[in-house]
Motif scaffolding. Structure first.
Motif, PDB file in Angstrom:
ATOM      1  N   LEU A  18      24.734  26.896 -27.294  1.00  0.00           N
ATOM      2  CA  LEU A  18      24.441  28.147 -26.605  1.00  0.00           C
ATOM      3  C   LEU A  18      25.672  29.044 -26.502  1.00  0.00           C
ATOM      4  CD1 LEU A  18      22.106  26.856 -23.758  1.00  0.00           C
ATOM      5  CD2 LEU A  18      21.456  28.167 -25.795  1.00  0.00           C
ATOM      6  N   MET A  19      26.826  28.437 -26.275  1.00  0.00           N
ATOM      7  CA  MET A  19      28.056  29.226 -26.181  1.00  0.00           C
ATOM      8  C   MET A  19      28.408  29.871 -27.516  1.00  0.00           C
ATOM      9  SD  MET A  19      30.316  26.847 -23.615  1.00  0.00           S
ATOM     10  CE  MET A  19      31.844  27.608 -24.066  1.00  0.00           C
ATOM     11  N   THR A  20      28.318  29.153 -28.595  1.00  0.00           N
ATOM     12  CA  THR A  20      28.643  29.726 -29.906  1.00  0.00           C
ATOM     13  C   THR A  20      27.614  30.768 -30.299  1.00  0.00           C
ATOM     14  OG1 THR A  20      27.488  27.919 -31.038  1.00  0.00           O
ATOM     15  CG2 THR A  20      29.867  27.678 -30.692  1.00  0.00           C
ATOM     16  N   ARG A  21      26.376  30.586 -29.883  1.00  0.00           N
ATOM     17  CA  ARG A  21      25.329  31.549 -30.211  1.00  0.00           C
ATOM     18  C   ARG A  21      25.606  32.891 -29.536  1.00  0.00           C
ATOM     19  NH1 ARG A  21      19.237  31.190 -28.222  1.00  0.00           N
ATOM     20  NH2 ARG A  21      18.468  33.048 -29.227  1.00  0.00           N
ATOM     21  N   GLN A  34      28.530  40.119 -33.800  1.00  0.00           N
ATOM     22  CA  GLN A  34      27.620  40.902 -34.635  1.00  0.00           C
ATOM     23  C   GLN A  34      27.461  42.322 -34.079  1.00  0.00           C
ATOM     24  OE1 GLN A  34      26.415  39.916 -37.557  1.00  0.00           O
ATOM     25  NE2 GLN A  34      25.479  41.925 -37.841  1.00  0.00           N
ATOM     26  N   GLN A  35      27.363  42.443 -32.756  1.00  0.00           N
ATOM     27  CA  GLN A  35      27.260  43.767 -32.146  1.00  0.00           C
ATOM     28  C   GLN A  35      28.526  44.588 -32.392  1.00  0.00           C
ATOM     29  OE1 GLN A  35      26.471  42.949 -28.047  1.00  0.00           O
ATOM     30  NE2 GLN A  35      24.252  42.710 -28.343  1.00  0.00           N
ATOM     31  N   ALA A  36      29.693  43.957 -32.290  1.00  0.00           N
ATOM     32  CA  ALA A  36      30.958  44.658 -32.536  1.00  0.00           C
ATOM     33  C   ALA A  36      31.050  45.095 -33.998  1.00  0.00           C
ATOM     34  CB  ALA A  36      32.135  43.768 -32.174  1.00  0.00           C
ATOM     35  N   ALA A  37      30.623  44.245 -34.919  1.00  0.00           N
ATOM     36  CA  ALA A  37      30.650  44.602 -36.344  1.00  0.00           C
ATOM     37  C   ALA A  37      29.705  45.772 -36.623  1.00  0.00           C
ATOM     38  CB  ALA A  37      30.280  43.400 -37.194  1.00  0.00           C
ATOM     39  N   ASN A  38      28.527  45.759 -36.010  1.00  0.00           N
ATOM     40  CA  ASN A  38      27.583  46.879 -36.202  1.00  0.00           C
ATOM     41  C   ASN A  38      28.164  48.181 -35.645  1.00  0.00           C
ATOM     42  OD1 ASN A  38      25.688  45.269 -37.450  1.00  0.00           O
ATOM     43  ND2 ASN A  38      24.546  44.870 -35.565  1.00  0.00           N
ATOM     44  N   MET A  39      28.819  48.092 -34.479  1.00  0.00           N
ATOM     45  CA  MET A  39      29.430  49.265 -33.878  1.00  0.00           C
ATOM     46  C   MET A  39      30.516  49.827 -34.804  1.00  0.00           C
ATOM     47  SD  MET A  39      32.481  49.890 -31.468  1.00  0.00           S
ATOM     48  CE  MET A  39      32.992  48.274 -31.663  1.00  0.00           C
TER      49      MET A  39
END
Length: 180
Positions: A18-21, A28-33
């Motif tokens: 859960l922590m790695t997820r 992924q959100q930072a890369a999309n931003m």
């Protein structure tokens, strides 16, 4: 092996998953931003510098930090892409949601004190010397009123406060001891 001995290991593996997820989601959100950056948008670097994006390439970003100052950063060094309103508020101090009827706070305190000059001074509980002496005189008069009348043959006047309290033993100074 017993199921109860394996239970702590199963729980530990589930928590790690859960922590790695959640960490992967944030990455992924930072890369999309960072991939959505376009020239003209305001950004904040991971070091806290605010700038405007001038050009975006595969791995780098050309930032305009001021007049004549152009910097090349890695895309990973961009901490946040800011909205136009937020960037203008931080960099230029421009607020779009200002109300025209709201009170504006001045830059200096001189204009604040000019309006208050005609008002009466505020009493912060400090007393003048004359007031303090009047209070002290009232207290001594009250103490005199509390005196005890002497016995028939006694000429001394005793204060009620002194009569109620037993006499204290003399205080010891350095070097005085009770040892004999």
């Amino acid at each position: 092996m017993n199921v109860y001995t394996l239970l702590p290991f199963i729980v530990l593996i589930a928590v790690m998953f859960l922590m790695t997820r959640s960490a992967k989601k944030k990455q992924q959100q930072a890369a999309n931003m960072r991939n959505e950056m376009q020239p003209g948008s305001g950004v904040r670097t991971i070091g806290g510098m605010y700038a405007t994006v001038k050009e975006v390439t595969e791995d780098t970003v050309l930032l305009d930090a001021g007049p004549g100052v152009e910097l090349i950063f890695a895309k990973n060094a961009i901490g946040a892409v800011l909205s136009d309103d937020e960037y203008n508020r931080i960099i230029h101090g421009i607020e779009h949601d200002l109300k025209s009827d709201s009170e504006i706070v001045p830059d200096d305190a001189s204009s604040l004190t000019a309006a208050d000059a005609e008002h009466k001074a505020v009493d912060f509980g400090k007393k003048d010397a004359a007031e303090e002496t009047a209070v002290a005189e009232d207290k001594t008069l009250a103490d005199k009123a509390e005196t005890v009348e002497p016995a028939a043959g006694d000429d001394t006047v005793v204060n009620k406060a002194d009569a109620a309290e037993p006499a204290e033993a003399p205080k010891k100074t350095d070097g005085d001891t009770d040892a004999k």
